[in-house]
Design an enzyme around this catalytic site. Structure first.
Site, PDB file in Angstrom:
ATOM      1  N   THR A 250     -10.361   3.211   3.864  1.00 16.84           N
ATOM      2  CA  THR A 250      -9.305   4.022   4.491  1.00 16.84           C
ATOM      3  C   THR A 250      -9.962   5.172   5.256  1.00 16.84           C
ATOM      4  O   THR A 250     -11.160   5.422   5.116  1.00 16.84           O
ATOM      5  CB  THR A 250      -8.369   4.655   3.427  1.00 16.84           C
TER       6      THR A 250
ATOM      7  N   LYS B  72      -1.169  22.808  -6.920  1.00 17.08           N
ATOM      8  CA  LYS B  72      -0.349  23.972  -7.289  1.00 17.08           C
ATOM      9  C   LYS B  72       0.833  23.557  -8.166  1.00 17.08           C
ATOM     10  O   LYS B  72       1.473  22.530  -7.894  1.00 17.08           O
ATOM     11  CB  LYS B  72       0.177  24.665  -6.030  1.00 17.08           C
TER      12      LYS B  72
ATOM     13  N   PHE C 126      -9.509   8.325   4.610  1.00 17.62           N
ATOM     14  CA  PHE C 126     -10.004   9.316   3.639  1.00 17.62           C
ATOM     15  C   PHE C 126     -11.302   8.845   2.992  1.00 17.62           C
ATOM     16  O   PHE C 126     -12.182   9.650   2.724  1.00 17.62           O
ATOM     17  CB  PHE C 126      -8.940   9.623   2.577  1.00 17.62           C
ATOM     18  N   GLU C 127     -11.431   7.529   2.761  1.00 14.77           N
ATOM     19  CA  GLU C 127     -12.679   7.053   2.180  1.00 14.77           C
ATOM     20  C   GLU C 127     -13.839   7.358   3.134  1.00 14.77           C
ATOM     21  O   GLU C 127     -14.901   7.822   2.722  1.00 14.77           O
ATOM     22  CB  GLU C 127     -12.633   5.546   1.877  1.00 14.77           C
TER      23      GLU C 127
ATOM     24  N   ASP D 269     -10.708  10.553  -4.940  1.00 15.48           N
ATOM     25  CA  ASP D 269     -11.913  11.397  -4.866  1.00 15.48           C
ATOM     26  C   ASP D 269     -11.817  12.541  -5.876  1.00 15.48           C
ATOM     27  O   ASP D 269     -12.730  13.352  -5.968  1.00 15.48           O
ATOM     28  CB  ASP D 269     -12.050  12.012  -3.465  1.00 15.48           C
TER      29      ASP D 269
ATOM     30  N   GLU E  11       0.856  -1.199   0.000  1.00 19.01           N
ATOM     31  CA  GLU E  11       0.000   0.000   0.000  1.00 19.01           C
ATOM     32  C   GLU E  11       0.884   1.238   0.000  1.00 19.01           C
ATOM     33  O   GLU E  11       1.765   1.396   0.844  1.00 19.01           O
ATOM     34  CB  GLU E  11      -0.949   0.057   1.209  1.00 19.01           C
TER      35      GLU E  11
ATOM     36  N   ASP F  19       9.952   7.317   0.504  1.00 16.86           N
ATOM     37  CA  ASP F  19       9.312   7.772  -0.725  1.00 16.86           C
ATOM     38  C   ASP F  19       8.990   6.531  -1.570  1.00 16.86           C
ATOM     39  O   ASP F  19       9.894   5.828  -2.034  1.00 16.86           O
ATOM     40  CB  ASP F  19      10.275   8.703  -1.470  1.00 16.86           C
TER      41      ASP F  19
ATOM     42  N   GLU G 160       4.883   4.994   3.555  1.00 15.59           N
ATOM     43  CA  GLU G 160       4.327   6.310   3.905  1.00 15.59           C
ATOM     44  C   GLU G 160       5.503   7.291   4.066  1.00 15.59           C
ATOM     45  O   GLU G 160       6.458   7.012   4.771  1.00 15.59           O
ATOM     46  CB  GLU G 160       3.519   6.185   5.208  1.00 15.59           C
TER      47      GLU G 160
ATOM     48  N   ASP H 283      -2.460  12.461  -2.736  1.00 21.06           N
ATOM     49  CA  ASP H 283      -2.634  13.929  -2.723  1.00 21.06           C
ATOM     50  C   ASP H 283      -2.627  14.458  -4.153  1.00 21.06           C
ATOM     51  O   ASP H 283      -1.748  14.104  -4.938  1.00 21.06           O
ATOM     52  CB  ASP H 283      -1.469  14.591  -1.967  1.00 21.06           C
TER      53      ASP H 283
HETATM   54  C1  LIG Z   1      -4.416  12.098   0.973  1.00 21.25           C
HETATM   55  S1  LIG Z   1      -3.487  11.041   1.983  1.00 21.25           S
HETATM   56  C2  LIG Z   1      -4.412   9.490   1.912  1.00 21.25           C
HETATM   57  C3  LIG Z   1      -4.012   8.564   3.036  1.00 21.25           C
HETATM   58  C4  LIG Z   1      -4.683   7.176   2.965  1.00 21.25           C
HETATM   59  N1  LIG Z   1      -4.316   6.490   1.746  1.00 21.25           N
HETATM   60  C5  LIG Z   1      -6.188   7.279   3.079  1.00 21.25           C
HETATM   61  O1  LIG Z   1      -6.860   7.053   2.059  1.00 21.25           O
HETATM   62  O2  LIG Z   1      -6.667   7.572   4.178  1.00 21.25           O
HETATM   63  C6  LIG Z   1      -2.078  10.642   0.952  1.00 21.25           C
HETATM   64  C7  LIG Z   1      -0.955   9.985   1.742  1.00 21.25           C
HETATM   65  O3  LIG Z   1       0.107   9.641   0.851  1.00 21.25           O
HETATM   66  C8  LIG Z   1       1.345   9.966   1.479  1.00 21.25           C
HETATM   67  N2  LIG Z   1       2.345  10.150   0.399  1.00 21.25           N
HETATM   68  C9  LIG Z   1       2.420  11.170  -0.479  1.00 21.25           C
HETATM   69  N3  LIG Z   1       3.455  11.005  -1.323  1.00 21.25           N
HETATM   70  C10 LIG Z   1       4.057   9.832  -0.974  1.00 21.25           C
HETATM   71  C11 LIG Z   1       5.189   9.120  -1.464  1.00 21.25           C
HETATM   72  N4  LIG Z   1       5.923   9.591  -2.486  1.00 21.25           N
HETATM   73  N5  LIG Z   1       5.516   7.964  -0.852  1.00 21.25           N
HETATM   74  C12 LIG Z   1       4.800   7.499   0.214  1.00 21.25           C
HETATM   75  N6  LIG Z   1       3.727   8.133   0.714  1.00 21.25           N
HETATM   76  C13 LIG Z   1       3.345   9.281   0.132  1.00 21.25           C
HETATM   77  C14 LIG Z   1       1.009  11.225   2.266  1.00 21.25           C
HETATM   78  O4  LIG Z   1       1.936  11.499   3.294  1.00 21.25           O
HETATM   79  C15 LIG Z   1      -0.380  10.900   2.806  1.00 21.25           C
HETATM   80  O5  LIG Z   1      -0.332  10.208   4.029  1.00 21.25           O
END
Ligand SMILES: C[S@@+](CC[C@H](N)C(=O)[O-])C[C@H]1O[C@@H](n2cnc3c(N)ncnc32)[C@H](O)[C@@H]1O
Length: 222
Positions: free
Chosen positions: A201, A132, A203-204, A164, A53, A105, A78, A128
């Site tokens: 999740t 921007k 966010f869902e 979303d 994930e 990353d 994460e 995300d």
């Molecule tokens: C909008 S949140 C959604 C979190 C989760 N998937 C949910 O649906 O509840 C996006 C997540 O992706 C992580 N993220 C962003 N870029 C990433 C990357 N390059 N590698 C790992 N995680 C990343 C962010 O820190 C954040 O926790």
């Protein structure tokens, strides 16, 4: 709801994987030797299929899936350390040996640390959108990332993508359509939640409660 007990670093350690080469604070070195690839059997102590994930946030999917499917291994990536700690605490409280987390990353981990053809499913939920222009370099789902997903998946393995954001979803759909090797599958149905943790999740849960549309897709590596 009662807050779970905050576990010590020693109690969290069995559920965490350290990949210094892919750490968000470490810049890639151009002449560095290739970093070691993860040995899933050694990491989990079994040969069960592995699901990755990307961007697990507070970790609801990892916890639910880890409990429901002990015959699968889950490896969460994460980039934000405080979310990794939060989610790992939830995993360690439940003592889930089939779930590990890594603060890194995901783009670098998929490209440099995962063995080709070794993953059964890659999940990407609500990445995300980075609207921007100056943040565009943080965008997760680039063509290069899509190619890495295809590389790490085994033949017949799945990519599961949920967003979303309609524009983001369409951008990912268009990107995947340009990569030979992904076959589109029917999208998974949304469940009917029976309690407050019965969501894919965090966010869902938030977006469904707000009544926002959610876009889902599934692909298979041909
Ligand atoms: C909008 S949140 C959604 C979190 C989760 N998937 C949910 O649906 O509840 C996006 C997540 O992706 C992580 N993220 C962003 N870029 C990433 C990357 N390059 N590698 C790992 N995680 C990343 C962010 O820190 C954040 O926790």
């Amino acid at each position: 709801m009662r807050k779970p007990r905050r576990l010590s670093p020693e109690e969290l350690a069995p559920y965490q994987v350290d990949l210094p080469d892919a750490s968000p604070s470490r810049k890639p070195l151009p002449d560095a030797p290739p970093p070691p690839r993860i040995d899933w059997s050694a990491l989990f102590g079994n040969d069960h299929p592995v699901e990755v994930e990307v961007g697990f946030g507070k970790g609801l999917f990892l916890v639910t899936a880890g409990v429901a499917r002990p015959d699968r291994n889950f490896f969460g990536l994460e980039i934000v350390r405080k979310y990794q700690l939060y989610a790992t605490n939830r995993i360690a409280v439940r003592q889930l040996p089939n779930v590990k987390t890594c603060c890194a990353d995901a783009k670098r981990v998929l490209k440099n640390h995962i063995v080709e053809g070794s993953v059964a499913t890659v999940h990407v939920f609500f990445p995300d959108p980075w609207w921007k222009t100056r943040h565009k370099k943080r965008l997760l789902f680039t063509p290069e990332f899509a190619a890495s997903v295809l590389t790490v998946l085994q033949v017949g393995g799945h990519l599961h993508f949920v967003s979303d954001v309609k524009d983001y979803f369409e951008m990912v759909t268009a990107t995947l359509a340009t990569i030979a090797g992904f076959r589109v599958l029917p999208p998974p149905d949304a469940n009917e939640p029976v309690h407050d943790m019965d969501y894919l999740t965090n966010f869902e849960r938030k977006f469904r409660k707000e009544g926002r549309p959610i876009y889902r897709s599934r692909y298979e590596k041909a």
